[in-house]
Write a protein that holds these residues in place. Sequence first.
Motif, PDB file in Angstrom:
ATOM      1  N   ALA A  88     -76.188  48.901 -56.266  1.00  0.00           N
ATOM      2  CA  ALA A  88     -77.390  49.020 -57.091  1.00  0.00           C
ATOM      3  C   ALA A  88     -78.261  50.195 -56.653  1.00  0.00           C
ATOM      4  CB  ALA A  88     -78.203  47.732 -57.016  1.00  0.00           C
ATOM      5  N   THR A  89     -78.958  50.753 -57.622  1.00  0.00           N
ATOM      6  CA  THR A  89     -79.951  51.786 -57.357  1.00  0.00           C
ATOM      7  C   THR A  89     -81.304  51.204 -57.732  1.00  0.00           C
ATOM      8  OG1 THR A  89     -78.387  53.554 -57.833  1.00  0.00           O
ATOM      9  CG2 THR A  89     -80.725  54.116 -57.931  1.00  0.00           C
ATOM     10  N   VAL A  90     -82.236  51.225 -56.794  1.00  0.00           N
ATOM     11  CA  VAL A  90     -83.567  50.690 -57.013  1.00  0.00           C
ATOM     12  C   VAL A  90     -84.545  51.854 -56.905  1.00  0.00           C
ATOM     13  CG1 VAL A  90     -85.282  49.005 -56.244  1.00  0.00           C
ATOM     14  CG2 VAL A  90     -82.841  48.492 -56.031  1.00  0.00           C
ATOM     15  N   LEU A  91     -85.418  51.946 -57.901  1.00  0.00           N
ATOM     16  CA  LEU A  91     -86.385  53.040 -57.969  1.00  0.00           C
ATOM     17  C   LEU A  91     -87.790  52.454 -57.913  1.00  0.00           C
ATOM     18  CD1 LEU A  91     -84.502  54.634 -60.932  1.00  0.00           C
ATOM     19  CD2 LEU A  91     -84.541  55.591 -58.639  1.00  0.00           C
ATOM     20  N   PRO A  92     -88.270  52.090 -56.712  1.00  0.00           N
ATOM     21  CA  PRO A  92     -89.593  51.485 -56.615  1.00  0.00           C
ATOM     22  C   PRO A  92     -90.690  52.516 -56.896  1.00  0.00           C
ATOM     23  CG  PRO A  92     -88.532  51.596 -54.455  1.00  0.00           C
ATOM     24  CD  PRO A  92     -87.602  52.206 -55.444  1.00  0.00           C
ATOM     25  N   ALA A  93     -91.780  52.036 -57.434  1.00  0.00           N
ATOM     26  CA  ALA A  93     -92.923  52.918 -57.680  1.00  0.00           C
ATOM     27  C   ALA A  93     -93.455  53.435 -56.346  1.00  0.00           C
ATOM     28  CB  ALA A  93     -94.013  52.157 -58.418  1.00  0.00           C
ATOM     29  N   ASN A  94     -93.777  54.697 -56.303  1.00  0.00           N
ATOM     30  CA  ASN A  94     -94.390  55.323 -55.128  1.00  0.00           C
ATOM     31  C   ASN A  94     -93.561  55.180 -53.857  1.00  0.00           C
ATOM     32  OD1 ASN A  94     -96.732  55.921 -56.731  1.00  0.00           O
ATOM     33  ND2 ASN A  94     -97.309  53.786 -56.488  1.00  0.00           N
ATOM     34  N   ALA A  95     -92.253  55.204 -54.003  1.00  0.00           N
ATOM     35  CA  ALA A  95     -91.363  55.101 -52.843  1.00  0.00           C
ATOM     36  C   ALA A  95     -90.060  55.837 -53.151  1.00  0.00           C
ATOM     37  CB  ALA A  95     -91.089  53.641 -52.507  1.00  0.00           C
ATOM     38  N   GLU A  96     -89.280  56.076 -52.109  1.00  0.00           N
ATOM     39  CA  GLU A  96     -88.002  56.762 -52.281  1.00  0.00           C
ATOM     40  C   GLU A  96     -86.975  55.869 -52.969  1.00  0.00           C
ATOM     41  OE1 GLU A  96     -86.435  58.590 -48.772  1.00  0.00           O
ATOM     42  OE2 GLU A  96     -88.382  59.355 -48.167  1.00  0.00           O
TER      43      GLU A  96
END
Length: 189
Positions: A88-96
Motif C-alpha cells: 500500500a501507498t499512504v499519502l498522509p496530509a503534511n507528511a512524507e
Amino acid sequence: MIDIMSGTDTDVSAKKKQGSKAGAVVALCLVALVAAGGGYWVKSHNRPAAMATPEQSVAAVKDADAKWSQAAQAHDMAALDSYYADDATVLPANAEMITNKVAAVKYWTDHLTKNVDVSRTPMYVEAAKGGDMVYVLGSYTMTTKPAKGSKDKASTDHGKYLSVWKKQVDGSWKAEADTWNSDLPAKGK
C-alpha cells in the motif's frame, strides 16, 4: 522392443545395445509430463478470485470501508492495518509518502492515539468496469482531545479522503492507496 525401465533393447536377435538413448528419452518425457501437470496444478490452485460485477465490488468495498472506519474509531490497530495491502501507498496530509504496510502501521500507531477520535463517511464509491478496483471518496472528522492536565482545548478537523481498493487473490479487498487532507486553512494562514 525396448524395455522402458532399463532403456535396453530386449530383442535377443539384435546385438545388445550399450547405453541406449531410448530409456533416457522416455525418462525425459515422463519428467516433462510430471512438470507440466505440476505447473497446471499450481496455476489452477493460485487463480485470482473470480471477477465480480462493478455493483458487487462497490458493495464489498462499502462494507470493508465501514469496518475500516469502525476499527479506527475503536483504536483497533490490528483490524485497521488489516485493510491495507502489503504494498500500500499512504499519502498522509503534511507528511512524507509511505510506501509499505509496515510503515503505514507505524504511522497509525503513532498518530491514532487514545486522544484522537476519527470517523469516515463515504460519499462516492465507484468500481472499474472489470470490478477489480474501486475508489472511495468521502469526508472525515478528527477530534483531538488534550492530554490530561493540559490547558489546551480539544480541536476538530474536517476534511476529505480518497482510498483506492483492489481485490486480492484471496477475494478480499485491500486499500492500495490512501490519502486525506483538511478542509480547514493551514495554521498560521
